[in-house]
Design a protein around this motif. Structure first.
Motif, PDB file in Angstrom:
ATOM      1  N   LEU A 115      -0.628 -25.007   2.701  1.00 16.95           N
ATOM      2  CA  LEU A 115       0.743 -25.518   2.641  1.00 16.95           C
ATOM      3  C   LEU A 115       0.756 -27.018   2.380  1.00 16.95           C
ATOM      4  O   LEU A 115       1.545 -27.502   1.567  1.00 16.95           O
ATOM      5  CB  LEU A 115       1.482 -25.201   3.940  1.00 16.95           C
ATOM      6  CG  LEU A 115       1.861 -23.747   4.167  1.00 16.95           C
ATOM      7  CD1 LEU A 115       2.452 -23.562   5.561  1.00 16.95           C
ATOM      8  CD2 LEU A 115       2.836 -23.268   3.109  1.00 16.95           C
ATOM      9  N   ALA A 116      -0.111 -27.745   3.077  1.00 18.26           N
ATOM     10  CA  ALA A 116      -0.176 -29.196   2.885  1.00 18.26           C
ATOM     11  C   ALA A 116      -0.555 -29.540   1.446  1.00 18.26           C
ATOM     12  O   ALA A 116       0.036 -30.432   0.832  1.00 18.26           O
ATOM     13  CB  ALA A 116      -1.170 -29.815   3.862  1.00 18.26           C
ATOM     14  N   GLY A 117      -1.524 -28.830   0.895  1.00 19.31           N
ATOM     15  CA  GLY A 117      -1.938 -29.065  -0.485  1.00 19.31           C
ATOM     16  C   GLY A 117      -0.832 -28.748  -1.476  1.00 19.31           C
ATOM     17  O   GLY A 117      -0.635 -29.460  -2.459  1.00 19.31           O
ATOM     18  N   CYS A 118      -0.081 -27.686  -1.206  1.00 17.49           N
ATOM     19  CA  CYS A 118       1.049 -27.325  -2.071  1.00 17.49           C
ATOM     20  C   CYS A 118       2.125 -28.401  -2.030  1.00 17.49           C
ATOM     21  O   CYS A 118       2.656 -28.807  -3.070  1.00 17.49           O
ATOM     22  CB  CYS A 118       1.645 -25.988  -1.652  1.00 17.49           C
ATOM     23  SG  CYS A 118       0.588 -24.585  -1.983  1.00 17.49           S
ATOM     24  N   LEU A 119       2.459 -28.855  -0.818  1.00 14.84           N
ATOM     25  CA  LEU A 119       3.484 -29.888  -0.702  1.00 14.84           C
ATOM     26  C   LEU A 119       3.050 -31.171  -1.401  1.00 14.84           C
ATOM     27  O   LEU A 119       3.861 -31.821  -2.067  1.00 14.84           O
ATOM     28  CB  LEU A 119       3.807 -30.167   0.764  1.00 14.84           C
ATOM     29  CG  LEU A 119       4.603 -29.069   1.465  1.00 14.84           C
ATOM     30  CD1 LEU A 119       4.827 -29.440   2.925  1.00 14.84           C
ATOM     31  CD2 LEU A 119       5.927 -28.812   0.774  1.00 14.84           C
ATOM     32  N   TRP A 120       1.778 -31.525  -1.267  1.00 13.00           N
ATOM     33  CA  TRP A 120       1.275 -32.715  -1.955  1.00 13.00           C
ATOM     34  C   TRP A 120       1.501 -32.574  -3.463  1.00 13.00           C
ATOM     35  O   TRP A 120       2.003 -33.474  -4.116  1.00 13.00           O
ATOM     36  CB  TRP A 120      -0.203 -32.919  -1.656  1.00 13.00           C
ATOM     37  CG  TRP A 120      -0.853 -33.914  -2.562  1.00 13.00           C
ATOM     38  CD1 TRP A 120      -1.795 -33.664  -3.510  1.00 13.00           C
ATOM     39  CD2 TRP A 120      -0.609 -35.323  -2.621  1.00 13.00           C
ATOM     40  NE1 TRP A 120      -2.142 -34.827  -4.151  1.00 13.00           N
ATOM     41  CE2 TRP A 120      -1.425 -35.860  -3.625  1.00 13.00           C
ATOM     42  CE3 TRP A 120       0.230 -36.178  -1.917  1.00 13.00           C
ATOM     43  CZ2 TRP A 120      -1.435 -37.207  -3.947  1.00 13.00           C
ATOM     44  CZ3 TRP A 120       0.223 -37.532  -2.242  1.00 13.00           C
ATOM     45  CH2 TRP A 120      -0.603 -38.027  -3.247  1.00 13.00           C
ATOM     46  N   ARG A 121       1.186 -31.433  -4.015  1.00  7.62           N
ATOM     47  CA  ARG A 121       1.316 -31.210  -5.453  1.00  7.62           C
ATOM     48  C   ARG A 121       2.785 -31.201  -5.880  1.00  7.62           C
ATOM     49  O   ARG A 121       3.136 -31.738  -6.929  1.00  7.62           O
ATOM     50  CB  ARG A 121       0.586 -29.934  -5.849  1.00  7.62           C
ATOM     51  CG  ARG A 121      -0.922 -30.147  -5.866  1.00  7.62           C
ATOM     52  CD  ARG A 121      -1.728 -28.886  -5.606  1.00  7.62           C
ATOM     53  NE  ARG A 121      -3.165 -29.161  -5.636  1.00  7.62           N
ATOM     54  CZ  ARG A 121      -3.848 -29.707  -4.625  1.00  7.62           C
ATOM     55  NH1 ARG A 121      -3.251 -30.012  -3.497  1.00  7.62           N
ATOM     56  NH2 ARG A 121      -5.147 -29.931  -4.742  1.00  7.62           N
ATOM     57  N   LEU A 122       3.655 -30.607  -5.064  1.00 10.40           N
ATOM     58  CA  LEU A 122       5.086 -30.596  -5.387  1.00 10.40           C
ATOM     59  C   LEU A 122       5.667 -32.005  -5.357  1.00 10.40           C
ATOM     60  O   LEU A 122       6.411 -32.398  -6.260  1.00 10.40           O
ATOM     61  CB  LEU A 122       5.848 -29.695  -4.408  1.00 10.40           C
ATOM     62  CG  LEU A 122       5.584 -28.197  -4.526  1.00 10.40           C
ATOM     63  CD1 LEU A 122       6.254 -27.455  -3.367  1.00 10.40           C
ATOM     64  CD2 LEU A 122       6.056 -27.654  -5.858  1.00 10.40           C
TER      65      LEU A 122
END
Length: 196
Positions: free
Chosen positions: A78-85
């Motif tokens: 989730l953290a990696g996804c939010l970073w990318r978004l």
């Protein structure tokens, strides 16, 4: 048998800085993961006010501290996804003219992704910015897998646009395509309840 003694390895200055500052890197990472989980899982099904707060968080310095820790998170978290978004949205807001030009150039080469991305026609800088904001608002009022698929489609169209314009280097095209693939894989993981 004689045993050779080696000089012990030292952890380096960054290790000691972390100890002196009192911030345990593992605890900081855990806090960032919790924040990502609360942002995504706690916001689901929330009202418009929560969606606007998420967008406001992206626009203020409030996200930068957490985002620094998120930047090292794997793409399948989730953290990696939010970073990318947030990274994708930040780029669109910093350079909406280039984003619109690259999207326009790429939409002929990725027609399905263009539709999934949901950018209004014709895709001017304002429309591109609006789409990026809608993706972030979607964290609160949409299925998170849809948010990831939509962002992945947008990044895929941009990658095709960069390649078609021949202005970006191979690395820039490749990075955007990798981003699209990571977001798409994360979307599938979210659908299978494997994204944490």
């Amino acid at each position: 048998m004689t045993r050779q003694h080696h000089r012990p390895m030292t952890p380096g200055d960054r290790f000691f800085e972390a100890i002196e500052s009192g911030a345990d890197p593992a605890l900081v990472r855990e806090a960032a993961d919790r924040a990502a989980t609360l942002l995504v899982r706690g916001a689901r099904g929330a009202d418009d006010e929560v969606a606007e707060r998420i967008l406001h968080l992206a626009e203020t310095d409030g996200i930068e501290t957490i985002a620094e820790v998120w930047s090292g998170a794997p793409a399948d978290t989730l953290a990696g996804c939010l970073w990318r978004l947030f990274l994708l949205r930040d780029w669109v807001h910093r350079d909406p003219v280039s984003a619109a030009r690259e999207f326009e150039a790429g939409r002929l080469h990725a027609p399905v992704a263009r539709v999934v991305a949901g950018v209004a026609e014709p895709p001017g800088p304002g429309e591109i910015r609006k789409m990026a904001d809608e993706v972030l608002r979607g964290i609160a009022d949409s299925d998170f897998a849809d948010v990831l698929f939509r962002a992945a489609a947008f990044a895929r169209v941009i990658a095709h646009g960069r390649a078609a314009l021949h202005e970006a280097g191979h690395d820039e095209v490749s990075r955007m395509l990798t981003l699209a693939e990571q977001l798409e894989e994360a979307g599938h993981a979210e659908m299978e309840h494997r994204l944490a």
